[in-house]
Design a protein around this motif. Sequence first.
Motif, PDB file in Angstrom:
ATOM      1  N   ASP A   7       0.515  10.704  -0.584  1.00 22.35           N
ATOM      2  CA  ASP A   7       0.875  11.940   0.101  1.00 22.35           C
ATOM      3  C   ASP A   7       2.213  11.836   0.842  1.00 22.35           C
ATOM      4  N   HIS A   8       2.608  10.602   1.195  1.00 25.76           N
ATOM      5  CA  HIS A   8       3.802  10.391   2.007  1.00 25.76           C
ATOM      6  C   HIS A   8       4.905   9.591   1.309  1.00 25.76           C
ATOM      7  N   ASP A   9       4.570   8.824   0.281  1.00 24.14           N
ATOM      8  CA  ASP A   9       5.500   7.843  -0.275  1.00 24.14           C
ATOM      9  C   ASP A   9       5.892   8.151  -1.715  1.00 24.14           C
ATOM     10  N   ARG A  20       9.242   5.873   2.208  1.00 22.38           N
ATOM     11  CA  ARG A  20       8.202   6.479   3.038  1.00 22.38           C
ATOM     12  C   ARG A  20       8.773   7.681   3.800  1.00 22.38           C
ATOM     13  N   THR A  49       0.849  -1.183   0.000  1.00 23.90           N
ATOM     14  CA  THR A  49       0.000   0.000   0.000  1.00 23.90           C
ATOM     15  C   THR A  49       0.888   1.237   0.000  1.00 23.90           C
ATOM     16  N   ASP A  77       0.943   5.341   0.107  1.00 24.21           N
ATOM     17  CA  ASP A  77       0.230   6.568   0.423  1.00 24.21           C
ATOM     18  C   ASP A  77       0.816   7.663  -0.460  1.00 24.21           C
TER      19      ASP A  77
END
Length: 163
Positions: free
Chosen positions: A9-11, A127, A5, A7
């Motif tokens: 916005d973060h990864d 991340r 998974t 994200d």
Amino acid sequence: MTDMTIDPDHDLSLQRVIRASPSDVWRAWTEPARLEKWWIPAPMVTRVDRLDVTPGGGFVTRMSENGGEFVPHTDSVFLVVEDGRRLVFTNAVTSAWRPADPEPVAMTAEIILGDHPEGTDYRVVVRHGTPAARAHHQELGFFDGWGSVTAALAELVEKEASA
């Protein structure tokens, strides 16, 4: 295999098929002499000071523009090591197990090696703690940097596999 998974916005992530076996790619990640050949974009030169590929083990490299004076590059620890399949390391903690103030950005990197009919399904997920840190890492050239070292990794192991 791990939960992939991502994200957005973060990864930051990349994926590539490498035409060599996962064991060949694993060796390029875990043997200092091989890692030194691709870990930093050319023409920079890498020196591996520590590569303890065990959970909690240190991952320390230095870099040089000309092979002369080496300056710090990576000082991190491995969090997860699944032999031949997965490495996770972070620069948020130094190899001495001290909290770090990593420059330019704190990250946790996950390297996943999967089987592919043509060799290795190579995946990287990096991340970050905040969307701003992710954006900063992207602005610093994540895709160019990680992309070029992944290409160098592929070139190394594909050449060895075809020899």
